[in-house]
Design a protein around this motif. Structure first.
Motif, PDB file in Angstrom:
ATOM      1  N   PRO A 100      21.970  24.598  -1.355  1.00  0.00           N
ATOM      2  CA  PRO A 100      21.751  23.765  -2.538  1.00  0.00           C
ATOM      3  C   PRO A 100      20.961  22.491  -2.232  1.00  0.00           C
ATOM      4  O   PRO A 100      20.254  21.987  -3.068  1.00  0.00           O
ATOM      5  CB  PRO A 100      23.159  23.427  -3.016  1.00  0.00           C
ATOM      6  N   THR A 101      21.058  21.973  -1.026  1.00  0.00           N
ATOM      7  CA  THR A 101      20.278  20.805  -0.631  1.00  0.00           C
ATOM      8  C   THR A 101      19.701  21.065   0.747  1.00  0.00           C
ATOM      9  O   THR A 101      20.291  21.774   1.571  1.00  0.00           O
ATOM     10  CB  THR A 101      21.151  19.536  -0.560  1.00  0.00           C
ATOM     11  N   ALA A 102      18.564  20.503   0.984  1.00  0.00           N
ATOM     12  CA  ALA A 102      17.941  20.663   2.293  1.00  0.00           C
ATOM     13  C   ALA A 102      18.722  19.869   3.326  1.00  0.00           C
ATOM     14  O   ALA A 102      19.422  18.912   2.999  1.00  0.00           O
ATOM     15  CB  ALA A 102      16.496  20.179   2.234  1.00  0.00           C
ATOM     16  N   ALA A 103      18.577  20.271   4.536  1.00  0.00           N
ATOM     17  CA  ALA A 103      19.246  19.555   5.613  1.00  0.00           C
ATOM     18  C   ALA A 103      18.704  18.138   5.696  1.00  0.00           C
ATOM     19  O   ALA A 103      17.505  17.909   5.549  1.00  0.00           O
ATOM     20  CB  ALA A 103      19.035  20.287   6.934  1.00  0.00           C
ATOM     21  N   THR A 104      19.562  17.183   5.931  1.00  0.00           N
ATOM     22  CA  THR A 104      19.148  15.777   5.909  1.00  0.00           C
ATOM     23  C   THR A 104      18.179  15.448   7.031  1.00  0.00           C
ATOM     24  O   THR A 104      17.322  14.589   6.865  1.00  0.00           O
ATOM     25  CB  THR A 104      20.369  14.861   6.008  1.00  0.00           C
ATOM     26  N   GLN A 105      18.280  16.117   8.152  1.00  0.00           N
ATOM     27  CA  GLN A 105      17.387  15.795   9.253  1.00  0.00           C
ATOM     28  C   GLN A 105      15.927  16.103   8.909  1.00  0.00           C
ATOM     29  O   GLN A 105      15.022  15.430   9.388  1.00  0.00           O
ATOM     30  CB  GLN A 105      17.812  16.461  10.562  1.00  0.00           C
ATOM     31  N   ASP A 106      15.680  17.094   8.066  1.00  0.00           N
ATOM     32  CA  ASP A 106      14.316  17.385   7.625  1.00  0.00           C
ATOM     33  C   ASP A 106      13.745  16.210   6.847  1.00  0.00           C
ATOM     34  O   ASP A 106      12.582  15.843   7.018  1.00  0.00           O
ATOM     35  CB  ASP A 106      14.279  18.641   6.746  1.00  0.00           C
ATOM     36  N   TRP A 107      14.554  15.614   5.987  1.00  0.00           N
ATOM     37  CA  TRP A 107      14.081  14.482   5.191  1.00  0.00           C
ATOM     38  C   TRP A 107      13.824  13.265   6.069  1.00  0.00           C
ATOM     39  O   TRP A 107      12.908  12.486   5.801  1.00  0.00           O
ATOM     40  CB  TRP A 107      15.084  14.145   4.087  1.00  0.00           C
ATOM     41  N   ILE A 108      14.616  13.102   7.093  1.00  0.00           N
ATOM     42  CA  ILE A 108      14.403  11.972   7.997  1.00  0.00           C
ATOM     43  C   ILE A 108      13.067  12.114   8.708  1.00  0.00           C
ATOM     44  O   ILE A 108      12.289  11.165   8.814  1.00  0.00           O
ATOM     45  CB  ILE A 108      15.571  11.850   9.004  1.00  0.00           C
ATOM     46  N   VAL A 109      12.766  13.329   9.177  1.00  0.00           N
ATOM     47  CA  VAL A 109      11.490  13.581   9.851  1.00  0.00           C
ATOM     48  C   VAL A 109      10.339  13.386   8.871  1.00  0.00           C
ATOM     49  O   VAL A 109       9.340  12.736   9.186  1.00  0.00           O
ATOM     50  CB  VAL A 109      11.472  14.999  10.470  1.00  0.00           C
ATOM     51  N   MET A 110      10.475  13.938   7.668  1.00  0.00           N
ATOM     52  CA  MET A 110       9.412  13.793   6.675  1.00  0.00           C
ATOM     53  C   MET A 110       9.235  12.335   6.271  1.00  0.00           C
ATOM     54  O   MET A 110       8.108  11.884   6.038  1.00  0.00           O
ATOM     55  CB  MET A 110       9.699  14.655   5.454  1.00  0.00           C
ATOM     56  N   ASP A 111      10.321  11.580   6.179  1.00  0.00           N
ATOM     57  CA  ASP A 111      10.228  10.163   5.839  1.00  0.00           C
ATOM     58  C   ASP A 111       9.429   9.427   6.903  1.00  0.00           C
ATOM     59  O   ASP A 111       8.565   8.605   6.598  1.00  0.00           O
ATOM     60  CB  ASP A 111      11.627   9.570   5.698  1.00  0.00           C
ATOM     61  N   ARG A 112       9.720   9.729   8.152  1.00  0.00           N
ATOM     62  CA  ARG A 112       8.990   9.091   9.249  1.00  0.00           C
ATOM     63  C   ARG A 112       7.506   9.448   9.188  1.00  0.00           C
ATOM     64  O   ARG A 112       6.642   8.587   9.330  1.00  0.00           O
ATOM     65  CB  ARG A 112       9.608   9.538  10.584  1.00  0.00           C
ATOM     66  N   GLU A 113       7.214  10.745   8.959  1.00  0.00           N
ATOM     67  CA  GLU A 113       5.827  11.191   8.855  1.00  0.00           C
ATOM     68  C   GLU A 113       5.128  10.526   7.669  1.00  0.00           C
ATOM     69  O   GLU A 113       3.957  10.137   7.763  1.00  0.00           O
ATOM     70  CB  GLU A 113       5.760  12.710   8.704  1.00  0.00           C
ATOM     71  N   LEU A 114       5.836  10.405   6.556  1.00  0.00           N
ATOM     72  CA  LEU A 114       5.263   9.786   5.371  1.00  0.00           C
ATOM     73  C   LEU A 114       4.935   8.320   5.624  1.00  0.00           C
ATOM     74  O   LEU A 114       3.866   7.837   5.244  1.00  0.00           O
ATOM     75  CB  LEU A 114       6.216   9.913   4.182  1.00  0.00           C
ATOM     76  N   ARG A 115       5.833   7.606   6.277  1.00  0.00           N
ATOM     77  CA  ARG A 115       5.576   6.191   6.564  1.00  0.00           C
ATOM     78  C   ARG A 115       4.354   6.030   7.481  1.00  0.00           C
ATOM     79  O   ARG A 115       3.524   5.136   7.268  1.00  0.00           O
ATOM     80  CB  ARG A 115       6.799   5.546   7.196  1.00  0.00           C
ATOM     81  N   VAL A 116       4.231   6.887   8.480  1.00  0.00           N
ATOM     82  CA  VAL A 116       3.068   6.830   9.376  1.00  0.00           C
ATOM     83  C   VAL A 116       1.804   7.155   8.596  1.00  0.00           C
ATOM     84  O   VAL A 116       0.780   6.473   8.733  1.00  0.00           O
ATOM     85  CB  VAL A 116       3.254   7.804  10.570  1.00  0.00           C
ATOM     86  N   ALA A 117       1.868   8.181   7.737  1.00  0.00           N
ATOM     87  CA  ALA A 117       0.695   8.560   6.953  1.00  0.00           C
ATOM     88  C   ALA A 117       0.317   7.470   5.957  1.00  0.00           C
ATOM     89  O   ALA A 117      -0.871   7.203   5.744  1.00  0.00           O
ATOM     90  CB  ALA A 117       0.959   9.877   6.226  1.00  0.00           C
ATOM     91  N   LEU A 118       1.307   6.810   5.338  1.00  0.00           N
ATOM     92  CA  LEU A 118       1.005   5.714   4.407  1.00  0.00           C
ATOM     93  C   LEU A 118       0.327   4.553   5.121  1.00  0.00           C
ATOM     94  O   LEU A 118      -0.550   3.892   4.552  1.00  0.00           O
ATOM     95  CB  LEU A 118       2.284   5.222   3.725  1.00  0.00           C
ATOM     96  N   ASP A 119       0.700   4.307   6.378  1.00  0.00           N
ATOM     97  CA  ASP A 119       0.083   3.212   7.137  1.00  0.00           C
ATOM     98  C   ASP A 119      -1.384   3.491   7.445  1.00  0.00           C
ATOM     99  O   ASP A 119      -2.136   2.547   7.700  1.00  0.00           O
ATOM    100  CB  ASP A 119       0.854   2.961   8.438  1.00  0.00           C
ATOM    101  N   THR A 120      -1.800   4.742   7.446  1.00  0.00           N
ATOM    102  CA  THR A 120      -3.202   5.071   7.746  1.00  0.00           C
ATOM    103  C   THR A 120      -4.100   4.900   6.526  1.00  0.00           C
ATOM    104  O   THR A 120      -5.315   4.869   6.667  1.00  0.00           O
ATOM    105  CB  THR A 120      -3.335   6.522   8.265  1.00  0.00           C
ATOM    106  N   LEU A 121      -3.509   4.805   5.327  1.00  0.00           N
ATOM    107  CA  LEU A 121      -4.311   4.642   4.119  1.00  0.00           C
ATOM    108  C   LEU A 121      -4.859   3.222   4.021  1.00  0.00           C
ATOM    109  O   LEU A 121      -4.267   2.273   4.540  1.00  0.00           O
ATOM    110  CB  LEU A 121      -3.471   4.932   2.873  1.00  0.00           C
ATOM    111  N   SER A 122      -5.965   3.105   3.289  1.00  0.00           N
ATOM    112  CA  SER A 122      -6.497   1.760   3.041  1.00  0.00           C
ATOM    113  C   SER A 122      -5.515   1.014   2.137  1.00  0.00           C
ATOM    114  O   SER A 122      -4.760   1.637   1.388  1.00  0.00           O
ATOM    115  CB  SER A 122      -7.869   1.855   2.379  1.00  0.00           C
ATOM    116  N   PRO A 123      -5.502  -0.315   2.179  1.00  0.00           N
ATOM    117  CA  PRO A 123      -4.561  -1.073   1.359  1.00  0.00           C
ATOM    118  C   PRO A 123      -4.687  -0.777  -0.141  1.00  0.00           C
ATOM    119  O   PRO A 123      -3.669  -0.707  -0.837  1.00  0.00           O
ATOM    120  CB  PRO A 123      -4.898  -2.532   1.661  1.00  0.00           C
ATOM    121  N   GLU A 124      -5.917  -0.581  -0.634  1.00  0.00           N
ATOM    122  CA  GLU A 124      -6.104  -0.291  -2.064  1.00  0.00           C
ATOM    123  C   GLU A 124      -5.484   1.059  -2.433  1.00  0.00           C
ATOM    124  O   GLU A 124      -4.833   1.195  -3.467  1.00  0.00           O
ATOM    125  CB  GLU A 124      -7.597  -0.289  -2.437  1.00  0.00           C
ATOM    126  N   HIS A 125      -5.738   2.073  -1.588  1.00  0.00           N
ATOM    127  CA  HIS A 125      -5.196   3.406  -1.863  1.00  0.00           C
ATOM    128  C   HIS A 125      -3.670   3.411  -1.769  1.00  0.00           C
ATOM    129  O   HIS A 125      -2.984   4.016  -2.584  1.00  0.00           O
ATOM    130  CB  HIS A 125      -5.790   4.437  -0.905  1.00  0.00           C
TER     131      HIS A 125
END
Length: 174
Positions: A100-125
């Motif tokens: 019914p819900t994904a394993a929490t460790q997957d979300w932690i990894v994706m959250d970390r990846e998302l934060r790293v990916a957001l840091d690579t974007l330009s400030p406007e984007h």
């Protein structure tokens, strides 16, 4: 001879037990009004008989035995109904169903990846992506906040999403 051993005058409990047995067809008919299958009706009759015979000493002679049994059946049904509602069984092939819900460790990894990916974007984007996708602002609200045209917001958001998906290894989140 004592009264309990005399065949002409059986004890009151024995007479009541015989009367209860004589009422079984009426109990079955009444049980079918509560249940959808004959098996459930038979189970309800059995539960009613068990409860009635267990507490036969509580029956007051001179009152209606059939009504007493019907009341016991009604109460037994209500109790079973409450239990079934509270403790509903799972589906028959529950082992094959997805979690019914994904394993929490997957979300932690994706959250970390998302934060790293957001840091690579330009400030406007990054700003437009956070405003529209994160905070749920409309294009107009985001345009007002950034003091630019709605078309610019749409363009920046599209580019931000594409860059983010590329950085997330092709896994678009937004």
């Amino acid at each position: 001879m004592p009264q309990s051993l005399c065949p002409q005058n059986p004890p009151i409990e024995t007479r009541l037990q015989r009367q209860v047995v004589d009422l079984i067809p009426a109990l079955r008919a009444f049980a079918r009004t509560f249940t959808s299958t004959p098996f459930d009706a038979d189970d309800l009759v059995q539960e009613t008989l068990f409860r009635a015979l267990r507490s036969i000493d509580r029956f007051k002679p001179g009152t209606n035995l059939k009504s007493w049994l019907f009341t016991i059946m009604h109460n037994a049904f209500r109790t079973q109904y409450k239990v079934r509602k509270r403790e509903a069984p799972g589906t028959t092939n529950c082992a094959e169903l997805p979690l019914p819900t994904a394993a929490t460790q997957d979300w932690i990894v994706m959250d970390r990846e998302l934060r790293v990916a957001l840091d690579t974007l330009s400030p406007e984007h990054r700003e437009v992506l956070v405003l529209v996708a994160g905070y749920g602002l409309s294009y107009k609200e985001a345009a007002d906040h950034c003091t630019c045209a709605i078309g610019t917001i749409k363009s920046r958001l599209s580019r931000a999403r594409d860059e983010l998906a590329e950085h997330m290894h092709g896994n678009p989140l937004l």
